[in-house]
Design a protein around this motif. Structure first.
Motif, PDB file in Angstrom:
ATOM      1  N   ASN A  17      -3.514  15.382  -6.220  1.00 31.02           N
ATOM      2  CA  ASN A  17      -2.062  15.301  -6.036  1.00 31.02           C
ATOM      3  C   ASN A  17      -1.661  14.955  -4.608  1.00 31.02           C
ATOM      4  O   ASN A  17      -0.535  14.502  -4.383  1.00 31.02           O
ATOM      5  CB  ASN A  17      -1.401  16.618  -6.448  1.00 31.02           C
ATOM      6  N   SER A  18      -2.573  15.184  -3.647  1.00 31.52           N
ATOM      7  CA  SER A  18      -2.216  14.878  -2.262  1.00 31.52           C
ATOM      8  C   SER A  18      -1.943  13.380  -2.103  1.00 31.52           C
ATOM      9  O   SER A  18      -1.276  12.967  -1.153  1.00 31.52           O
ATOM     10  CB  SER A  18      -3.325  15.325  -1.309  1.00 31.52           C
ATOM     11  N   ALA A  19      -2.418  12.552  -3.053  1.00 35.91           N
ATOM     12  CA  ALA A  19      -2.163  11.114  -2.971  1.00 35.91           C
ATOM     13  C   ALA A  19      -0.675  10.804  -3.098  1.00 35.91           C
ATOM     14  O   ALA A  19      -0.203   9.775  -2.606  1.00 35.91           O
ATOM     15  CB  ALA A  19      -2.941  10.375  -4.055  1.00 35.91           C
ATOM     16  N   VAL A  20       0.080  11.705  -3.753  1.00 31.85           N
ATOM     17  CA  VAL A  20       1.523  11.476  -3.912  1.00 31.85           C
ATOM     18  C   VAL A  20       2.203  11.422  -2.539  1.00 31.85           C
ATOM     19  O   VAL A  20       3.242  10.781  -2.376  1.00 31.85           O
ATOM     20  CB  VAL A  20       2.143  12.577  -4.803  1.00 31.85           C
ATOM     21  N   ALA A  21       1.588  12.070  -1.535  1.00 32.03           N
ATOM     22  CA  ALA A  21       2.198  12.127  -0.209  1.00 32.03           C
ATOM     23  C   ALA A  21       2.247  10.763   0.469  1.00 32.03           C
ATOM     24  O   ALA A  21       2.914  10.618   1.494  1.00 32.03           O
ATOM     25  CB  ALA A  21       1.437  13.118   0.674  1.00 32.03           C
ATOM     26  N   LEU A  22       1.582   9.754  -0.103  1.00 31.49           N
ATOM     27  CA  LEU A  22       1.695   8.425   0.512  1.00 31.49           C
ATOM     28  C   LEU A  22       3.142   7.914   0.438  1.00 31.49           C
ATOM     29  O   LEU A  22       3.563   7.092   1.252  1.00 31.49           O
ATOM     30  CB  LEU A  22       0.718   7.431  -0.124  1.00 31.49           C
ATOM     31  N   THR A  23       3.912   8.456  -0.525  1.00 31.39           N
ATOM     32  CA  THR A  23       5.312   8.019  -0.648  1.00 31.39           C
ATOM     33  C   THR A  23       6.168   8.487   0.515  1.00 31.39           C
ATOM     34  O   THR A  23       7.238   7.942   0.754  1.00 31.39           O
ATOM     35  CB  THR A  23       5.939   8.571  -1.936  1.00 31.39           C
ATOM     36  N   ILE A  24       5.730   9.540   1.236  1.00 25.71           N
ATOM     37  CA  ILE A  24       6.498   9.958   2.416  1.00 25.71           C
ATOM     38  C   ILE A  24       5.755   9.567   3.689  1.00 25.71           C
ATOM     39  O   ILE A  24       6.017  10.098   4.766  1.00 25.71           O
ATOM     40  CB  ILE A  24       6.815  11.474   2.408  1.00 25.71           C
ATOM     41  N   GLY A  25       4.802   8.639   3.554  1.00 27.84           N
ATOM     42  CA  GLY A  25       4.194   8.031   4.734  1.00 27.84           C
ATOM     43  C   GLY A  25       2.939   8.688   5.250  1.00 27.84           C
ATOM     44  O   GLY A  25       2.493   8.386   6.353  1.00 27.84           O
ATOM     45  N   LEU A  26       2.338   9.601   4.484  1.00 25.85           N
ATOM     46  CA  LEU A  26       1.078  10.201   4.928  1.00 25.85           C
ATOM     47  C   LEU A  26      -0.050   9.201   4.695  1.00 25.85           C
ATOM     48  O   LEU A  26      -0.226   8.708   3.582  1.00 25.85           O
ATOM     49  CB  LEU A  26       0.802  11.507   4.161  1.00 25.85           C
ATOM     50  N   MET A  27      -0.829   8.904   5.738  1.00 24.55           N
ATOM     51  CA  MET A  27      -1.902   7.909   5.594  1.00 24.55           C
ATOM     52  C   MET A  27      -3.178   8.570   5.087  1.00 24.55           C
ATOM     53  O   MET A  27      -4.186   8.623   5.786  1.00 24.55           O
ATOM     54  CB  MET A  27      -2.155   7.191   6.914  1.00 24.55           C
ATOM     55  N   GLU A  28      -3.118   9.077   3.850  1.00 18.01           N
ATOM     56  CA  GLU A  28      -4.311   9.683   3.255  1.00 18.01           C
ATOM     57  C   GLU A  28      -5.129   8.597   2.564  1.00 18.01           C
ATOM     58  O   GLU A  28      -4.845   7.411   2.729  1.00 18.01           O
ATOM     59  CB  GLU A  28      -3.940  10.864   2.358  1.00 18.01           C
ATOM     60  N   LEU A  29      -6.134   9.018   1.791  1.00 16.42           N
ATOM     61  CA  LEU A  29      -7.122   8.060   1.294  1.00 16.42           C
ATOM     62  C   LEU A  29      -6.513   6.920   0.463  1.00 16.42           C
ATOM     63  O   LEU A  29      -6.805   5.740   0.702  1.00 16.42           O
ATOM     64  CB  LEU A  29      -8.187   8.819   0.485  1.00 16.42           C
ATOM     65  N   THR A  30      -5.653   7.261  -0.527  1.00 11.64           N
ATOM     66  CA  THR A  30      -5.091   6.207  -1.365  1.00 11.64           C
ATOM     67  C   THR A  30      -4.220   5.259  -0.539  1.00 11.64           C
ATOM     68  O   THR A  30      -4.246   4.039  -0.734  1.00 11.64           O
ATOM     69  CB  THR A  30      -4.279   6.814  -2.524  1.00 11.64           C
ATOM     70  N   ALA A  31      -3.457   5.817   0.411  1.00 12.82           N
ATOM     71  CA  ALA A  31      -2.613   4.988   1.274  1.00 12.82           C
ATOM     72  C   ALA A  31      -3.470   4.043   2.103  1.00 12.82           C
ATOM     73  O   ALA A  31      -3.121   2.878   2.313  1.00 12.82           O
ATOM     74  CB  ALA A  31      -1.771   5.867   2.179  1.00 12.82           C
ATOM     75  N   ARG A  32      -4.629   4.537   2.589  1.00 14.43           N
ATOM     76  CA  ARG A  32      -5.530   3.696   3.384  1.00 14.43           C
ATOM     77  C   ARG A  32      -6.098   2.561   2.539  1.00 14.43           C
ATOM     78  O   ARG A  32      -6.225   1.431   3.008  1.00 14.43           O
ATOM     79  CB  ARG A  32      -6.684   4.527   3.943  1.00 14.43           C
ATOM     80  N   ALA A  33      -6.454   2.889   1.281  1.00 13.39           N
ATOM     81  CA  ALA A  33      -6.984   1.843   0.396  1.00 13.39           C
ATOM     82  C   ALA A  33      -5.913   0.795   0.124  1.00 13.39           C
ATOM     83  O   ALA A  33      -6.176  -0.410   0.118  1.00 13.39           O
ATOM     84  CB  ALA A  33      -7.466   2.472  -0.920  1.00 13.39           C
ATOM     85  N   ARG A  34      -4.686   1.264  -0.067  1.00 10.48           N
ATOM     86  CA  ARG A  34      -3.553   0.365  -0.301  1.00 10.48           C
ATOM     87  C   ARG A  34      -3.323  -0.534   0.922  1.00 10.48           C
ATOM     88  O   ARG A  34      -3.118  -1.738   0.785  1.00 10.48           O
ATOM     89  CB  ARG A  34      -2.318   1.214  -0.581  1.00 10.48           C
ATOM     90  N   ALA A  35      -3.398   0.080   2.117  1.00 15.47           N
ATOM     91  CA  ALA A  35      -3.209  -0.697   3.341  1.00 15.47           C
ATOM     92  C   ALA A  35      -4.319  -1.730   3.497  1.00 15.47           C
ATOM     93  O   ALA A  35      -4.071  -2.884   3.852  1.00 15.47           O
ATOM     94  CB  ALA A  35      -3.175   0.241   4.554  1.00 15.47           C
ATOM     95  N   MET A  36      -5.542  -1.320   3.179  1.00 15.53           N
ATOM     96  CA  MET A  36      -6.670  -2.238   3.293  1.00 15.53           C
ATOM     97  C   MET A  36      -6.483  -3.412   2.346  1.00 15.53           C
ATOM     98  O   MET A  36      -6.756  -4.562   2.701  1.00 15.53           O
ATOM     99  CB  MET A  36      -7.964  -1.490   2.956  1.00 15.53           C
ATOM    100  N   GLN A  37      -5.974  -3.136   1.142  1.00 16.23           N
ATOM    101  CA  GLN A  37      -5.716  -4.190   0.164  1.00 16.23           C
ATOM    102  C   GLN A  37      -4.669  -5.163   0.695  1.00 16.23           C
ATOM    103  O   GLN A  37      -4.798  -6.377   0.555  1.00 16.23           O
ATOM    104  CB  GLN A  37      -5.277  -3.547  -1.154  1.00 16.23           C
ATOM    105  N   GLU A  38      -3.631  -4.635   1.336  1.00 19.73           N
ATOM    106  CA  GLU A  38      -2.554  -5.492   1.812  1.00 19.73           C
ATOM    107  C   GLU A  38      -2.989  -6.346   3.008  1.00 19.73           C
ATOM    108  O   GLU A  38      -2.547  -7.474   3.162  1.00 19.73           O
ATOM    109  CB  GLU A  38      -1.334  -4.644   2.214  1.00 19.73           C
ATOM    110  N   LEU A  39      -3.867  -5.759   3.844  1.00 18.79           N
ATOM    111  CA  LEU A  39      -4.246  -6.462   5.073  1.00 18.79           C
ATOM    112  C   LEU A  39      -5.396  -7.429   4.854  1.00 18.79           C
ATOM    113  O   LEU A  39      -5.470  -8.468   5.502  1.00 18.79           O
ATOM    114  CB  LEU A  39      -4.615  -5.441   6.153  1.00 18.79           C
ATOM    115  N   SER A  40      -6.316  -7.081   3.930  1.00 14.72           N
ATOM    116  CA  SER A  40      -7.516  -7.908   3.790  1.00 14.72           C
ATOM    117  C   SER A  40      -7.521  -8.709   2.498  1.00 14.72           C
ATOM    118  O   SER A  40      -8.348  -9.592   2.334  1.00 14.72           O
ATOM    119  CB  SER A  40      -8.758  -7.011   3.811  1.00 14.72           C
ATOM    120  N   PHE A  41      -6.603  -8.391   1.561  1.00 19.68           N
ATOM    121  CA  PHE A  41      -6.535  -9.026   0.237  1.00 19.68           C
ATOM    122  C   PHE A  41      -7.754  -8.737  -0.623  1.00 19.68           C
ATOM    123  O   PHE A  41      -7.917  -9.340  -1.665  1.00 19.68           O
ATOM    124  CB  PHE A  41      -6.316 -10.546   0.357  1.00 19.68           C
ATOM    125  N   GLN A  42      -8.647  -7.841  -0.175  1.00 16.31           N
ATOM    126  CA  GLN A  42      -9.794  -7.473  -1.003  1.00 16.31           C
ATOM    127  C   GLN A  42      -9.410  -6.260  -1.845  1.00 16.31           C
ATOM    128  O   GLN A  42      -9.832  -5.132  -1.582  1.00 16.31           O
ATOM    129  CB  GLN A  42     -11.026  -7.190  -0.130  1.00 16.31           C
TER     130      GLN A  42
END
Lengths: 254, 230
Positions: free
Chosen positions: A184-209
Motif C-alpha cells: 500500500n505504500s505505493a499509493v503514496a506516489l500520488t502525493i509525491g513520495l519517490m518510493e519504488l513504484t514511483a522510481r520505476a515510473r520515473a525510469m520509464q518516463e525518462l528512459s522509455f524502457q
C-alpha cells in the motif's frame, strides 16, 4: 510493400546507465526507492500497531461507549479509499488547521513521507484493531476472570495476560497485514513520495524502457515479500502457543 | 476554518461528478467483479488440480498478483495491454485501447487473484461426501463442479465475495494515477480547476464512506440471513 512490424526494443543494460540526475545509475534510483518504500512501511507499521492495539483493546472492554467508539473508528478508516485518505491528510488537513501550523506543515521537508506514514498508519490501524479484537475474543473467558480474580486491574489484565496471548495467536494475519502495508505504500506516489513504484515510473518516463523498469520493480517487491514471509514464519514457529492447532482469523485484504 | 467553505462548487459539479465520474467507477466495479469472479473461479479450479502443470501456473499467477502493489499493476497493464492486443489480433503495431478497457483488463486480472483465493476456500469448505456422491451418480467432473460443488461454494462465500467487491470499489479510485475521470478523478479535476481542494476531497471522502458503509451493512444483513437458513 511488406508490412513492417513495430516491436519493443529490449535493453537490459539500461540499469547501469546514469539516470538524468547525473549521479546515480537507474539501478541505484530503484534501490533508493526501495529504501523509501521500506522506511514508509516500517513507520506506518509502528504507528498501526500502537493505534490498532489501543482501538482493538477498546472494542473488547466492558465499557459500552468506548467499544462503540472503537467500532466507529474502524468503519471510518475502512470505508474511505486509502488514496482519498492520503489526499485528506496531505491537501485538506493543512487548510483546516490554524494558518501558522498549516503553513509549517506544508513547508516541512519530506512532507510527503510524513504524510504517507501517518495516512498509511491510521488506515492500517483499523485493520490491525480487527485482528487484535479477534485475537482477544478468541481467548477463553476464564483468562480474563482469572486475571481479575487474582487482583489485577483491568489494564494489568490486558498488559500481562490477554495481549501477550492475543499477539501470539494473531501473528500470521499480522504478517499478511505487514505485507499489505509494504504494497500500500505505493499509493503514496500520488502525493509525491519517490518510493519504488514511483522510481520505476520515473525510469520509464525518462528512459522509455517501460518493461525493464516495471520488471525490476516487480522482482524487488517479490524479494521483499519472500524475505518477510520466511522471516515471519520463523518468528511464528518460535512464538506458537503450544497446544493450539494454529487456526487464526483471516481477512481477505490487499 | 469552514468560514469560506464553498458548498456551491460541490452543487455545481454534481452532474459532472456523478454522471461522468461515478458512472465510470460503478461500471468498472461491476464489470471487473463479474470478470474477476469468472476468471478467479477458473484459477481456483486450476489450483485445486492434482496435476502439476495445471495447478502450478495458477498458483504462480495468484502469488505474483498478490505480491505486488495494485498501482504497479495498473502501470504494467497500461503499457502491456496494447502489446497484448497486437499479439491477439496479429496487428502490425500495438493497439491503442481506451482508458476504460485498459483499467477493466487490469482490475479483472488483478482482482481475479483475490477472488481465486476466496473461491478456493469456498470449494474446500464443501464436504468431500458431496463430490463422492456426485461421482457415484455417474456425474462427470464438469457436472460435479457445475451442479454440486460450485453453487454451494458460491453461496457460502457470497458475503466474502461482496466484501471483496466493496474493496474493489474503493480500489478503482487508484485509476487516478492514469488521469482517468472516475469519481475521484472528476472530483480532483474540479478541485484543481477551481482551487477548491478542501471541499472536493472532503465531499469525495463522504460519498465513498456512505456508499461503502451502506454496502457493508447490507452484506452483514445478508450474512445473518444466510446463517439462519443453514
Amino acid at each position: 510493400m511488406p508490412e513492417k512490424r513495430v516491436n519493443y526494443h529490449w535493453n537490459w543494460g539500461i540499469f547501469f546507465q546514469t539516470s538524468p540526475d547525473g549521479v546515480h545509475t537507474y539501478l541505484e534510483t530503484l534501490l533508493m526507492g526501495t529504501g523509501w518504500t521500506l522506511l514508509t512501511a516500517l513507520g506506518a507499521w509502528a504507528l498501526a500497531l500502537v493505534l490498532g492495539t489501543l482501538v482493538g483493546v477498546a472494542r473488547t472492554t466492558p465499557y459500552f461507549w468506548l467499544a462503540r467508539l472503537g467500532d466507529a473508528y474502524v468503519e471510518l478508516f475502512r470505508d474511505i479509499p486509502l488514496l482519498v485518505q492520503m489526499f485528506l491528510w496531505y491537501f485538506v488537513l493543512p487548510e483546516l488547521l490554524p494558518v501558522e501550523l498549516g503553513d509549517w506543515l506544508k513547508q516541512l521537508p519530506d512532507a510527503s513521507f510524513y504524510t504517507a506514514v501517518v495516512a498509511l498508519g491510521f488506515y492500517t490501524s483499523a485493520r490491525v484493531s480487527e485482528q487484535v479484537r479477534a485475537g482477544i475474543s478468541s481467548l477463553a473467558r476464564g483468562q480474563r476472570f482469572a486475571a481479575l480474580a487474582l487482583g489485577l486491574t483491568l489494564p494489568q489484565a490486558y498488559l500481562y495476560v490477554l495481549l501477550p496471548m492475543a499477539y501470539r495467536i494473531i501473528l500470521p494475519p499480522l504478517t499478511s497485514e505487514f505485507l499489505n502495508v509494504i504494497k500500500n505504500s505505493a499509493v503514496a506516489l500520488t502525493i509525491g513520495l519517490m518510493e519504488l513504484t514511483a522510481r520505476a515510473r520515473a525510469m520509464q518516463e525518462l528512459s522509455f524502457q517501460v518493461f525493464e523498469a516495471f520488471t525490476a520493480a516487480t522482482i524487488i517487491y517479490l524479494v521483499i515479500n519472500i524475505a518477510v514471509t520466511f522471516g515471519m514464519r520463523w518468528v511464528e514457529r518460535r512464538s506458537a502457543v503450544p497446544g493450539l492447532i494454529g487456526a487464526t482469523p483471516q481477512l481477505a485484504t490487499h | 476554518m469552514f468560514a469560506d467553505f464553498d458548498f456551491d462548487v460541490i452543487v455545481r459539479s454534481l452532474p459532472y461528478l456523478f454522471y461522468d465520474g461515478m458512472t465510470f467507477t460503478l461500471m468498472l466495479t461491476a464489470l471487473a467483479t463479474t470478470g474477476g469472479i469468472v476468471f478467479g473461479t477458473i484459477l481456483a479450479l486450476m489450483r485445486l488440480s492434482s496435476f502439476g502443470p495445471i495447478s502450478l501456473p495458477a498458483a504462480g499467477y495468484v502469488n505474483l498478483m498478490r505480491s505486488v502493489p495494485l498501482v504497479l499493476m495498473i502501470f504494467w497493464f497500461y503499457f502491456l495491454v496494447p502489446y497484448i492486443g497486437q499479439w491477439v489480433t496479429g496487428a502490425s503495431r500495438p493497439i491503442q485501447v481506451g482508458a476504460f478497457v485498459s483499467s477493466l483488463v487490469t482490475f479483472t486480472l488483478f482482482e481475479a487473484a483475490y477472488f481465486c483465493e476466496i473461491m478456493r476456500a469456498g470449494i474446500q469448505s464443501i464436504p468431500h461426501g458431496q463430490v463422492a456422491a456426485a461421482q457415484a451418480l455417474g456425474m462427470t467432473y464438469a457436472q460435479t463442479m457445475g451442479y454440486i460443488v460450485l453453487p454451494q461454494a458460491f453461496r457460502n462465500m457470497l458475503p466474502v465475495l461482496l466484501t471483496q467487491t466493496i474493496i474493489l470499489f474503493q480500489d478503482t479510485s487508484l485509476v487516478y494515477v492514469l488521469s482517468i475521470t472516475d469519481f475521484l478523478g472528476a472530483a480532483s479535476k474540479v478541485a484543481q480547476r477551481d482551487g477548491r481542494l478542501v471541499e472536493m476531497y472532503l465531499f469525495a471522502a463522504l460519498v465513498y464512506f456512505v456508499m461503502s458503509f451502506a454496502a457493508s451493512l447490507l452484506v452483514r444483513r445478508l450474512q445473518s440471513r444466510i446463517a439462519i437458513i443453514r
